[in-house]
Write an enzyme that holds these catalytic residues in place. Structure first.
Site, short mmCIF file in Angstrom:
data_model
loop_
_atom_site.label_atom_id
_atom_site.label_comp_id
_atom_site.label_asym_id
_atom_site.label_seq_id
_atom_site.Cartn_x
_atom_site.Cartn_y
_atom_site.Cartn_z
CD GLN A 68 -3.12 -0.79 0.17
OE1 GLN A 68 -3.18 0.29 -0.41
NE2 GLN A 68 -4.01 -1.76 -0.04
CG HIS A 114 -0.79 2.59 -5.02
ND1 HIS A 114 -0.99 2.45 -6.38
CD2 HIS A 114 -1.67 3.55 -4.61
CE1 HIS A 114 -1.96 3.27 -6.77
NE2 HIS A 114 -2.39 3.95 -5.72
CD GLU A 115 -1.41 6.17 -1.12
OE1 GLU A 115 -1.26 7.35 -1.47
OE2 GLU A 115 -2.50 5.57 -1.20
CB THR A 116 5.99 6.34 -2.13
OG1 THR A 116 6.17 4.92 -1.95
CG2 THR A 116 5.44 6.94 -0.84
NE ARG A 134 -4.61 2.00 -3.49
CZ ARG A 134 -4.08 2.92 -2.68
NH1 ARG A 134 -3.23 2.54 -1.74
NH2 ARG A 134 -4.39 4.19 -2.81
#
Length: 326
Positions: A143, A146-148, A297
């Protein structure tokens, strides 16, 4: 995932390196060899000692393959999360985080990851269930990767080898302040609470309680999340471990401690990795059919599960789940 605007820049920088023939391991995005073959230290599949001996990355013995997944490299001998993810394994999972093209190059360190995790002793500590602990680590890193992410479809080593490329929301400093008026969590003059760190912590109502929990004034100095790697990981673990009603914590879902209510079941929210996506960004990504962000993700999660040698759980997506609170 707020960093995609820079993907074209990263892709251009590495276009010459995008053609790879390696078959497995860190050289092939964590891929596992077919037919129980060993993955050599150089990323090739075979069955002789050249492949299965020193430096072998996965499926290095018949016993390891028989379990349905690769044999993960040995741990560091430490306790807690360090017993699951060694320094070398961390580097393999977040393969390109220190690439020169990544704005967060050399920021996210293994030592900061372990130090922050140790402050949340419940993380990856399901008593006696090693596979559940590994899946929680895989889910957390997936997770946050995916955000970074700085990856793209044809990136060297695959799109899921580029997690932790960013530490701040792209363009965040020039964007809105992400401040909602709050007596409990008042915004500091001139400060902006845009996405920072592995979980891309946003808004004063998250910076405030996160800072309170870890003992840092993040309302007064939100830039700490992008300047101190341990604080940065601390905020991600805080978000992961903390329920925010009506949402359960990501940790509770990952460890099987969450039981969906009748309303959850009616909304299609059932235990599995997909609910974690719903917790993090369900309002934008869940409940409207297939979504590339959700698929991204899942791609990270599968790669990390493969590296850690565990099977995937059920219900990986949230395509048919209504967001919490809707």
């Amino acid at each position: 995932m707020r960093a995609l605007a820079v993907v074209a820049m990263v892709a251009t920088a590495f276009l010459a390196a995008a053609v790879h023939a390696e078959q497995c391991g860190s050289q092939a995005g964590g891929a596992v060899c077919p037919n129980c073959l060993c993955c050599s230290q150089f990323g090739w599949c075979g069955s002789t000692s050249d492949y299965c001996g020193a430096g072998c990355q996965s499926q290095c013995s018949a016993a390891g393959c028989g379990g349905g997944g690769p044999t993960p490299p040995s741990g560091s001998g430490g306790s807690g999360v360090a017993s699951i993810v060694s320094r070398s394994l961390f580097d393999q999972m977040l393969l390109h985080r220190n690439d020169a093209a990544c704005p967060a190059s050399n920021f996210y360190t293994y030592d900061a990851f372990v130090a922050a995790a140790s402050a949340f002793p419940g993380f990856a500590a399901a008593g006696g269930d090693a596979d559940t602990n590994k899946r929680e680590v895989a889910a957390f890193l997936a997770q946050t990767s995916h955000e970074t992410t700085g990856g793209w479809a044809t990136a060297p080593d695959g799109p899921y080898a580029w997690g932790y490329c960013f530490k701040e929301e792209n363009g965040g400093a020039a964007g809105p302040d992400y401040c909602q008026q709050s007596a409990q969590w008042p915004c500091a003059a001139g400060k902006k609470y845009y996405g920072r760190g592995p979980i891309q912590l946003s808004y004063n109502f998250n910076y405030g309680p996160a800072g309170q929990a870890i003992g840092a004034d993040l309302l007064g100095d939100p830039d700490l999340v992008a300047s101190d790697a341990t604080v940065s990981f601390d905020t991600a673990f805080w978000f992961w471990m903390t329920p925010q009603s009506p949402k359960p914590s990501c940790h509770a879902v990952a460890t099987g401690q969450w039981t969906p209510s009748a309303d959850d079941q009616a909304a299609g929210r059932v235990p599995g990795y997909g609910v974690i996506t719903n917790i993090i960004n369900g309002g934008l990504e869940c409940g409207h059919g297939e979504d590339d962000r959700v698929a991204d993700r899942i791609g990270f999660y599968k790669r990390y599960c493969d590296i850690l040698g565990v099977s995937y759980d059920a219900n990986l997506d949230c395509y048919s789940q209504r967001p919490f609170g809707s």
